[in-house]
Design a protein around this motif. Structure first.
Motif, PDB file in Angstrom:
ATOM      1  N   ASP A   1      54.631 -14.111 108.296  1.00 10.72           N
ATOM      2  CA  ASP A   1      54.754 -14.135 106.713  1.00 10.72           C
ATOM      3  C   ASP A   1      54.908 -12.866 106.050  1.00 10.72           C
ATOM      4  O   ASP A   1      54.824 -11.830 106.677  1.00 10.72           O
ATOM      5  N   PRO A   2      56.027 -12.815 105.626  1.00  6.07           N
ATOM      6  CA  PRO A   2      56.172 -10.733 104.998  1.00  6.07           C
ATOM      7  C   PRO A   2      54.923 -10.577 104.478  1.00  6.07           C
ATOM      8  O   PRO A   2      54.076 -11.339 103.436  1.00  6.07           O
ATOM      9  N   THR A   3      55.299  -9.209 104.661  1.00  5.31           N
ATOM     10  CA  THR A   3      53.960  -8.787 103.563  1.00  5.31           C
ATOM     11  C   THR A   3      54.399  -7.144 103.328  1.00  5.31           C
ATOM     12  O   THR A   3      55.330  -6.672 103.758  1.00  5.31           O
TER      13      THR A   3
ATOM     14  N   THR B   1      60.879 -17.141 100.899  1.00  7.49           N
ATOM     15  CA  THR B   1      60.777 -16.275 101.482  1.00  7.49           C
ATOM     16  C   THR B   1      61.765 -15.288 101.464  1.00  7.49           C
ATOM     17  O   THR B   1      61.752 -13.679 102.121  1.00  7.49           O
ATOM     18  N   LEU B   2      63.032 -15.334 102.297  1.00  5.33           N
ATOM     19  CA  LEU B   2      64.607 -14.679 102.314  1.00  5.33           C
ATOM     20  C   LEU B   2      64.870 -13.765 100.732  1.00  5.33           C
ATOM     21  O   LEU B   2      65.153 -13.099 101.389  1.00  5.33           O
TER      22      LEU B   2
ATOM     23  N   GLU C   1      62.861 -12.629  98.972  1.00  2.00           N
ATOM     24  CA  GLU C   1      62.731 -10.763  99.569  1.00  2.00           C
ATOM     25  C   GLU C   1      63.730  -9.464 100.050  1.00  2.00           C
ATOM     26  O   GLU C   1      63.690  -8.647  99.813  1.00  2.00           O
ATOM     27  N   VAL C   2      64.321 -10.174 100.974  1.00  2.00           N
ATOM     28  CA  VAL C   2      65.185  -9.451 101.487  1.00  2.00           C
ATOM     29  C   VAL C   2      66.914  -9.785 100.401  1.00  2.00           C
ATOM     30  O   VAL C   2      67.165  -8.331 100.367  1.00  2.00           O
ATOM     31  N   ALA C   3      66.831 -10.091  99.631  1.00  2.00           N
ATOM     32  CA  ALA C   3      68.049 -10.546  98.479  1.00  2.00           C
ATOM     33  C   ALA C   3      67.648  -9.977  97.532  1.00  2.00           C
ATOM     34  O   ALA C   3      68.192  -8.987  96.928  1.00  2.00           O
ATOM     35  N   GLU C   4      66.895  -9.327  97.059  1.00  2.00           N
ATOM     36  CA  GLU C   4      66.001  -8.928  95.887  1.00  2.00           C
ATOM     37  C   GLU C   4      65.710  -7.490  96.225  1.00  2.00           C
ATOM     38  O   GLU C   4      65.265  -6.547  95.475  1.00  2.00           O
ATOM     39  N   ALA C   5      65.675  -6.837  98.169  1.00  2.00           N
ATOM     40  CA  ALA C   5      65.700  -5.551  97.444  1.00  2.00           C
ATOM     41  C   ALA C   5      66.819  -4.558  96.857  1.00  2.00           C
ATOM     42  O   ALA C   5      67.081  -4.754  96.584  1.00  2.00           O
ATOM     43  N   ASP C   6      65.893  -3.369  97.402  1.00  2.00           N
ATOM     44  CA  ASP C   6      67.274  -2.208  96.649  1.00  2.00           C
ATOM     45  C   ASP C   6      67.644  -1.637  97.768  1.00  2.00           C
ATOM     46  O   ASP C   6      68.748  -0.818  97.847  1.00  2.00           O
ATOM     47  N   LEU C   7      66.802  -1.842  99.009  1.00  2.00           N
ATOM     48  CA  LEU C   7      67.241  -1.221 100.146  1.00  2.00           C
ATOM     49  C   LEU C   7      67.120  -1.764 101.155  1.00  2.00           C
ATOM     50  O   LEU C   7      65.628  -2.291 101.673  1.00  2.00           O
ATOM     51  N   LEU C   8      68.104  -1.996 102.335  1.00  2.00           N
ATOM     52  CA  LEU C   8      67.314  -2.853 103.936  1.00  2.00           C
ATOM     53  C   LEU C   8      67.290  -1.666 104.842  1.00  2.00           C
ATOM     54  O   LEU C   8      68.545  -0.298 104.950  1.00  2.00           O
ATOM     55  N   ILE C   9      66.395  -1.342 105.304  1.00  2.00           N
ATOM     56  CA  ILE C   9      66.282  -0.937 107.508  1.00  2.00           C
ATOM     57  C   ILE C   9      66.524  -2.402 108.127  1.00  2.00           C
ATOM     58  O   ILE C   9      65.947  -2.834 108.088  1.00  2.00           O
TER      59      ILE C   9
ATOM     60  N   SER D   1      74.760 -14.366 104.278  1.00  2.00           N
ATOM     61  CA  SER D   1      74.651 -16.293 104.320  1.00  2.00           C
ATOM     62  C   SER D   1      73.530 -15.774 102.639  1.00  2.00           C
ATOM     63  O   SER D   1      73.107 -17.447 102.010  1.00  2.00           O
ATOM     64  N   LEU D   2      72.557 -14.939 102.801  1.00  2.00           N
ATOM     65  CA  LEU D   2      71.266 -14.438 101.722  1.00  2.00           C
ATOM     66  C   LEU D   2      72.008 -14.116 100.470  1.00  2.00           C
ATOM     67  O   LEU D   2      71.669 -13.496  99.422  1.00  2.00           O
ATOM     68  N   GLU D   3      74.009 -13.596 100.592  1.00  2.00           N
ATOM     69  CA  GLU D   3      74.167 -12.330  99.796  1.00  2.00           C
ATOM     70  C   GLU D   3      73.215 -11.508  99.429  1.00  2.00           C
ATOM     71  O   GLU D   3      73.410 -10.714  98.085  1.00  2.00           O
ATOM     72  N   ALA D   4      73.085 -11.021 100.857  1.00  2.00           N
ATOM     73  CA  ALA D   4      72.240  -9.358 100.926  1.00  2.00           C
ATOM     74  C   ALA D   4      73.725  -8.635 101.479  1.00  2.00           C
ATOM     75  O   ALA D   4      72.693  -7.518 101.483  1.00  2.00           O
ATOM     76  N   SER D   5      74.914  -8.787 101.193  1.00  2.00           N
ATOM     77  CA  SER D   5      75.385  -7.852 103.031  1.00  2.00           C
ATOM     78  C   SER D   5      75.507  -6.464 101.267  1.00  2.00           C
ATOM     79  O   SER D   5      76.489  -5.845 102.267  1.00  2.00           O
ATOM     80  N   SER D   6      75.602  -6.688 100.544  1.00  2.00           N
ATOM     81  CA  SER D   6      76.048  -5.171  99.829  1.00  2.00           C
ATOM     82  C   SER D   6      74.869  -4.380  99.347  1.00  2.00           C
ATOM     83  O   SER D   6      75.549  -3.222  98.588  1.00  2.00           O
ATOM     84  N   ILE D   7      74.073  -5.154  99.930  1.00  2.00           N
ATOM     85  CA  ILE D   7      72.452  -4.408  99.332  1.00  2.00           C
ATOM     86  C   ILE D   7      72.847  -3.176 100.308  1.00  2.00           C
ATOM     87  O   ILE D   7      72.671  -3.135 101.604  1.00  2.00           O
ATOM     88  N   PRO D   8      72.510  -1.708  99.691  1.00  2.00           N
ATOM     89  CA  PRO D   8      72.764  -0.300 100.450  1.00  2.00           C
ATOM     90  C   PRO D   8      71.529  -0.755 102.130  1.00  2.00           C
ATOM     91  O   PRO D   8      70.184  -1.237 101.994  1.00  2.00           O
ATOM     92  N   GLU D   9      71.812  -0.610 102.439  1.00  2.00           N
ATOM     93  CA  GLU D   9      71.298  -0.505 104.335  1.00  2.00           C
ATOM     94  C   GLU D   9      71.411   1.304 105.221  1.00  2.00           C
ATOM     95  O   GLU D   9      72.210   1.650 104.920  1.00  2.00           O
TER      96      GLU D   9
END
Length: 415
Positions: free
Chosen positions: A234-236, A271-272, A274-282, A305-313
């Protein structure tokens, strides 16, 4: 003290020509780790090299006879196959063996069923299990009623597996209705965070890479830390304070894995998100794992696949103290090599996060009256303040820093 019962399992894998020996070894080791996480004990491994998977029985007849002989000798309670089996393969293998037959997908679903704690998590797991098991009812019902549960049967339970398809379909429809309500609630929560100008960070990575350890050290939180796959389900989300005082939200997410069941990806999509909506990925990578390059690629593929590869990382190569001396980063740009247990490494991580966030912001230069202390305090938490000086003659504070483009201060000053 009562000793916990462990189910005894024999692992079965088939190596195809495109899979290198070393990589196949890692996949079988991962299957053993998954079995351990599901509270199983591995008695033996049976592997075979083939040009292609046998459509009827997954492995050849000779290997099937070998499994039968091992079953008589070791008396396992189940066989776990390293690929997803078709319903007909399960039926055909079950005709030769007495023990329960499950595949990698069912094993992962079972672990998720045991780990889900929130209502959303439980709904997601049950939905994924039922959609996976629906086409397999014919071959599984008698087998499960004979053996009475265990690994591969947690969650919906054997009574649902023995129910007719109409009952299963009704339950799936009901779960989807409940899930839509939970999904809408999560969307409203995300929208509120966006309106409040909160910068959102998501921890992503392969399962057991150390995401929860980093999350706990950065937030003083106490989420589950275990040397098990999928310790976090569960995401926290919690607040994290960066060196200058800027506050953002950080979310610890479920770990990814190779061949993650498509039913799980679909069920956990909200739930995932949450990743696609993030401003930064660690992106946390276990640098001590011999197959860490492949782990990193697997996570990248899922992010795409979540269309999150363009988020700053930022790629965080974790477990530096246990990694080999000749370790080479797959992503040298915007990456750091740390140990989550060292304070100086955590400080370096926070400084790196802040410098990357700054590149996503616009600079500002403000004069604020001396009696506007509340506003100054607010700017320290909502923006990155790089310079704060008091002008005694003018009785004003001069603040320089960086803020998100949508922050209200940019409507109050000329750009």
């Amino acid at each position: 003290m009562v000793q916990e019962y462990k189910e005894k399992a024999i692992l079965v894998g088939c190596q195809l020509p495109h899979i290198e020996d070393e990589r196949f070894t890692f996949l079988m080791e991962e299957l053993a780790s998954l079995t351990h996480t599901a509270n199983g004990e591995v008695l033996a491994e049976v592997v075979q090299k083939r040009d292609r998977i046998d459509n009827a029985t997954y492995i050849g007849k000779g290997k099937l006879e070998e499994l039968k002989a091992l079953e008589e000798e070791l008396e396992p309670s189940l066989f776990i196959f390293n690929d997803e089996l078709s319903p007909s393969q399960v039926r055909n293998i079950s005709a030769h063996l007495d023990a329960k037959i499950i595949d990698r997908t069912q094993l992962i679903l079972d672990i998720f069923a045991g780990r889900a704690k929130s209502r959303e998590g439980k709904l997601q797991v049950e939905l994924a299990q039922l959609e996976y098991l629906l086409p397999r009812l014919g071959g599984q019902g008698a087998q499960l009623s004979r053996l009475g549960g265990g690994i591969g049967t947690r969650g919906p339970g054997e009574t649902k597996l023995e129910s007719d398809r109409r009952h299963i379909n009704r339950r799936i429809d009901e779960l989807k209705r409940q899930f839509e309500q939970v999904k809408r609630h999560r969307e409203r929560y995300r929208e509120r965070r966006k309106r409040n100008q909160v910068f959102q960070i998501a921890l992503v990575g392969y399962t057991n890479a150390g995401k929860s350890t980093i999350f706990n050290r950065l937030t003083s939180e106490e989420t589950l830390e275990e040397n098990l796959l999928f310790a976090t389900l569960d995401p926290t989300t919690r607040k994290v304070k960066l060196p200058t005082g800027f506050q953002s939200l950080i979310t610890d997410t479920v770990g990814f894995i190779q061949h993650l069941p498509t039913t799980l990806v679909a069920a956990f999509r909200s739930t995932l998100e949450e990743v696609a909506e993030a401003d930064l990925l660690i992106h946390v990578v276990d640098s001590s794992h011999p197959d860490c390059d492949q782990h990193e690629r697997t996570v990248r593929k899922l992010l795409e696949s979540l269309e999150a590869s363009s988020i700053p990382e930022i790629v965080v190569y974790n477990k530096r103290d246990a990694s080999p001396r000749d370790f080479v980063r797959l992503s040298p740009k915007n990456s750091i090599h740390i140990s989550a247990y060292k304070e100086e490494d955590l400080r370096l991580l926070l400084q790196t996060v802040e410098s990357v966030i700054r590149t996503e912001m616009n600079p500002y230069d403000l004069l604020i009256q001396a009696d506007q202390g509340r506003m100054i305090s607010q700017l320290k938490t909502e923006t990155i303040v790089t310079n704060l000086e008091f002008d005694e003659q003018e009785d004003v504070y001069r603040l320089k820093g960086y803020a998100l483009e949508t922050h209200p201060i940019f409507t109050q000053q000329e750009r």
